[in-house]
Design a protein around this motif. Structure first.
Motif, PDB file in Angstrom:
ATOM      1  N   MET A 136      45.614  59.118  40.952  1.00  0.00           N
ATOM      2  CA  MET A 136      44.152  58.938  40.977  1.00  0.00           C
ATOM      3  C   MET A 136      43.690  58.233  39.700  1.00  0.00           C
ATOM      4  SD  MET A 136      41.524  59.436  42.868  1.00  0.00           S
ATOM      5  CE  MET A 136      39.749  59.510  42.805  1.00  0.00           C
ATOM      6  N   ALA A 137      44.288  58.637  38.573  1.00  0.00           N
ATOM      7  CA  ALA A 137      43.912  58.036  37.293  1.00  0.00           C
ATOM      8  C   ALA A 137      44.264  56.560  37.281  1.00  0.00           C
ATOM      9  CB  ALA A 137      44.623  58.758  36.149  1.00  0.00           C
ATOM     10  N   THR A 138      45.427  56.219  37.883  1.00  0.00           N
ATOM     11  CA  THR A 138      45.853  54.824  37.920  1.00  0.00           C
ATOM     12  C   THR A 138      44.883  54.003  38.752  1.00  0.00           C
ATOM     13  OG1 THR A 138      48.163  55.507  37.760  1.00  0.00           O
ATOM     14  CG2 THR A 138      47.744  53.275  38.508  1.00  0.00           C
ATOM     15  N   THR A 139      44.484  54.551  39.885  1.00  0.00           N
ATOM     16  CA  THR A 139      43.534  53.855  40.755  1.00  0.00           C
ATOM     17  C   THR A 139      42.217  53.618  40.040  1.00  0.00           C
ATOM     18  OG1 THR A 139      44.526  54.935  42.665  1.00  0.00           O
ATOM     19  CG2 THR A 139      42.374  53.917  42.982  1.00  0.00           C
ATOM     20  N   LEU A 140      41.771  54.620  39.286  1.00  0.00           N
ATOM     21  CA  LEU A 140      40.527  54.498  38.536  1.00  0.00           C
ATOM     22  C   LEU A 140      40.656  53.412  37.485  1.00  0.00           C
ATOM     23  CD1 LEU A 140      37.697  55.562  37.897  1.00  0.00           C
ATOM     24  CD2 LEU A 140      38.737  57.228  36.353  1.00  0.00           C
ATOM     25  N   PHE A 141      41.819  53.407  36.778  1.00  0.00           N
ATOM     26  CA  PHE A 141      42.034  52.401  35.746  1.00  0.00           C
ATOM     27  C   PHE A 141      42.017  51.003  36.355  1.00  0.00           C
ATOM     28  CE2 PHE A 141      45.138  49.554  33.739  1.00  0.00           C
ATOM     29  CZ  PHE A 141      44.534  49.400  32.518  1.00  0.00           C
ATOM     30  N   GLN A 142      42.688  50.852  37.481  1.00  0.00           N
ATOM     31  CA  GLN A 142      42.729  49.553  38.138  1.00  0.00           C
ATOM     32  C   GLN A 142      41.331  49.090  38.515  1.00  0.00           C
ATOM     33  OE1 GLN A 142      45.396  49.989  41.429  1.00  0.00           O
ATOM     34  NE2 GLN A 142      47.223  50.133  40.155  1.00  0.00           N
ATOM     35  N   GLY A 143      40.523  50.019  39.029  1.00  0.00           N
ATOM     36  CA  GLY A 143      39.166  49.674  39.419  1.00  0.00           C
ATOM     37  C   GLY A 143      38.320  49.281  38.222  1.00  0.00           C
ATOM     38  N   GLU A 144      38.465  50.016  37.113  1.00  0.00           N
ATOM     39  CA  GLU A 144      37.703  49.716  35.903  1.00  0.00           C
ATOM     40  C   GLU A 144      38.103  48.357  35.334  1.00  0.00           C
ATOM     41  OE1 GLU A 144      38.537  52.992  33.390  1.00  0.00           O
ATOM     42  OE2 GLU A 144      36.969  54.274  34.240  1.00  0.00           O
ATOM     43  N   LEU A 145      39.410  48.074  35.350  1.00  0.00           N
ATOM     44  CA  LEU A 145      39.896  46.799  34.831  1.00  0.00           C
ATOM     45  C   LEU A 145      39.373  45.642  35.665  1.00  0.00           C
ATOM     46  CD1 LEU A 145      41.705  45.305  32.813  1.00  0.00           C
ATOM     47  CD2 LEU A 145      43.605  45.600  34.404  1.00  0.00           C
ATOM     48  N   ALA A 146      39.435  45.798  36.977  1.00  0.00           N
ATOM     49  CA  ALA A 146      38.960  44.743  37.866  1.00  0.00           C
ATOM     50  C   ALA A 146      37.465  44.497  37.680  1.00  0.00           C
ATOM     51  CB  ALA A 146      39.260  45.116  39.319  1.00  0.00           C
ATOM     52  N   ASN A 147      36.698  45.587  37.513  1.00  0.00           N
ATOM     53  CA  ASN A 147      35.249  45.442  37.325  1.00  0.00           C
ATOM     54  C   ASN A 147      34.930  44.782  35.987  1.00  0.00           C
ATOM     55  OD1 ASN A 147      34.521  46.587  39.768  1.00  0.00           O
ATOM     56  ND2 ASN A 147      34.514  48.674  38.942  1.00  0.00           N
ATOM     57  N   GLU A 148      35.695  45.156  34.961  1.00  0.00           N
ATOM     58  CA  GLU A 148      35.458  44.605  33.628  1.00  0.00           C
ATOM     59  C   GLU A 148      35.680  43.089  33.604  1.00  0.00           C
ATOM     60  OE1 GLU A 148      37.376  44.919  29.137  1.00  0.00           O
ATOM     61  OE2 GLU A 148      37.693  46.543  30.558  1.00  0.00           O
ATOM     62  N   LEU A 149      36.639  42.623  34.405  1.00  0.00           N
ATOM     63  CA  LEU A 149      36.990  41.198  34.413  1.00  0.00           C
ATOM     64  C   LEU A 149      36.352  40.442  35.565  1.00  0.00           C
ATOM     65  CD1 LEU A 149      40.790  41.564  33.574  1.00  0.00           C
ATOM     66  CD2 LEU A 149      38.956  40.882  32.029  1.00  0.00           C
ATOM     67  N   LYS A 150      35.502  41.089  36.303  1.00  0.00           N
ATOM     68  CA  LYS A 150      34.872  40.458  37.463  1.00  0.00           C
ATOM     69  C   LYS A 150      34.061  39.241  37.034  1.00  0.00           C
ATOM     70  CE  LYS A 150      32.253  41.564  41.648  1.00  0.00           C
ATOM     71  NZ  LYS A 150      33.352  41.095  42.514  1.00  0.00           N
ATOM     72  N   GLY A 151      34.262  38.133  37.729  1.00  0.00           N
ATOM     73  CA  GLY A 151      33.547  36.909  37.417  1.00  0.00           C
ATOM     74  C   GLY A 151      34.262  36.035  36.405  1.00  0.00           C
ATOM     75  N   ARG A 152      35.275  36.596  35.731  1.00  0.00           N
ATOM     76  CA  ARG A 152      36.031  35.831  34.738  1.00  0.00           C
ATOM     77  C   ARG A 152      37.237  35.173  35.390  1.00  0.00           C
ATOM     78  NH1 ARG A 152      36.760  38.007  28.800  1.00  0.00           N
ATOM     79  NH2 ARG A 152      37.093  35.765  28.666  1.00  0.00           N
ATOM     80  N   ARG A 153      37.634  34.063  34.824  1.00  0.00           N
ATOM     81  CA  ARG A 153      38.856  33.418  35.279  1.00  0.00           C
ATOM     82  C   ARG A 153      40.046  34.080  34.593  1.00  0.00           C
ATOM     83  NH1 ARG A 153      37.933  27.117  34.425  1.00  0.00           N
ATOM     84  NH2 ARG A 153      37.302  27.794  32.333  1.00  0.00           N
ATOM     85  N   LYS A 154      41.129  34.233  35.330  1.00  0.00           N
ATOM     86  CA  LYS A 154      42.294  34.937  34.801  1.00  0.00           C
ATOM     87  C   LYS A 154      43.545  34.071  34.993  1.00  0.00           C
ATOM     88  CE  LYS A 154      40.625  38.111  37.486  1.00  0.00           C
ATOM     89  NZ  LYS A 154      39.165  37.906  37.399  1.00  0.00           N
ATOM     90  N   LEU A 155      44.448  34.147  34.020  1.00  0.00           N
ATOM     91  CA  LEU A 155      45.665  33.342  34.075  1.00  0.00           C
ATOM     92  C   LEU A 155      46.859  34.193  33.656  1.00  0.00           C
ATOM     93  CD1 LEU A 155      46.694  30.353  34.500  1.00  0.00           C
ATOM     94  CD2 LEU A 155      46.580  30.143  32.006  1.00  0.00           C
ATOM     95  N   TYR A 156      47.847  34.261  34.531  1.00  0.00           N
ATOM     96  CA  TYR A 156      49.088  34.960  34.204  1.00  0.00           C
ATOM     97  C   TYR A 156      50.056  33.933  33.622  1.00  0.00           C
ATOM     98  CZ  TYR A 156      47.155  38.219  37.698  1.00  0.00           C
ATOM     99  OH  TYR A 156      46.331  39.052  38.417  1.00  0.00           O
ATOM    100  N   PHE A 157      50.443  34.113  32.370  1.00  0.00           N
ATOM    101  CA  PHE A 157      51.374  33.191  31.735  1.00  0.00           C
ATOM    102  C   PHE A 157      52.793  33.736  31.844  1.00  0.00           C
ATOM    103  CE2 PHE A 157      54.006  31.864  28.162  1.00  0.00           C
ATOM    104  CZ  PHE A 157      53.949  30.490  28.307  1.00  0.00           C
ATOM    105  N   ILE A 158      53.678  32.961  32.496  1.00  0.00           N
ATOM    106  CA  ILE A 158      55.063  33.370  32.685  1.00  0.00           C
ATOM    107  C   ILE A 158      55.974  32.448  31.882  1.00  0.00           C
ATOM    108  CG2 ILE A 158      56.939  33.657  34.344  1.00  0.00           C
ATOM    109  CD1 ILE A 158      54.826  34.237  36.472  1.00  0.00           C
TER     110      ILE A 158
END
Length: 203
Positions: free
Chosen positions: A1-23
């Motif tokens: 449950m805590a992980t799900t909450l963290f994921q939701g908070e992270l997604a909301n915090e970055l909502k509207g921003r562009r994101k780039l995964y650097f590999i």
């Protein structure tokens, strides 16, 4: 449950921003030693897992960028497969889910960059020649990095997620409004350590 909450908070915090995964791009090289190949395969398996975890938290990848690839679409996909089968597998998995491969490089800049790189690798003996060649190399490197940054800036839209495959040590300056996530599985350090230890015999 805590992980799900963290994921939701992270997604909301970055909502509207562009994101780039650097590999960080890692290559097998020609006729790799078995020990290195094991670490190489382990690294790419861990990359797939980490990218998958990021997608669960933030959403699916929309745009794909890959160094040394100056074309998008099917031609770009074929070029990636010939260049690095492991990064191709990760790219193909995202394409099947609707992602789009963008042309990352400009062909003329790329070939010039590669030619000057070969010149420097040739072991130039004259200092004056080396200095001149390095100046040309540095100039085209700067233009190449600027082009890659511009390509990402112009094609990665608001709230989209991109993934960039590129060797470490690059000097690309990403736009300030792009949140960059560095994908660095444990096997990356293992590969770096192995290469340092075998530097004299593994090129």
């Amino acid at each position: 449950m805590a992980t799900t909450l963290f994921q939701g908070e992270l997604a909301n915090e970055l909502k509207g921003r562009r994101k780039l995964y650097f590999i960080p791009l890692v290559y097998s090289g020609k006729e790799p030693q078995v020990e290195y190949l094991e670490k190489f395969n382990k690294y790419w398996n861990q990359v797939e897992n980490q990218v998958g975890d990021l997608e669960l938290k933030l959403g699916r990848v929309n745009k794909i960028y890959h160094e040394l690839i100056p074309v998008g679409g099917d031609d770009g996909v074929k070029a990636i497969k010939e260049l690095n089968d492991k990064s191709y597998q990760i790219v193909n998995n995202r394409l099947e889910k609707g992602a789009q491969l963008e042309a990352t490089e400009e062909a003329e800049l790329l070939t010039e960059f590669m030619d000057w790189t070969k010149c420097l690798a040739a072991g130039l003996q004259n200092q004056k020649v080396f200095t001149k060649v390095y100046e040309f190399y540095a100039e085209v490197s700067k233009k190449r990095n600027e082009h890659i940054a511009r390509q990402i800036d112009e094609t990665l839209k608001t709230d989209e997620i991109g993934v960039l495959f590129m060797r470490e040590g690059h000097q690309v300056q990403f736009p300030s409004d792009i949140e960059v996530f560095y994908v660095a599985p444990p096997a990356l350090d293992e590969i770096k350590r192995w290469l340092r230890e075998h530097e004299a015999i593994y090129k």
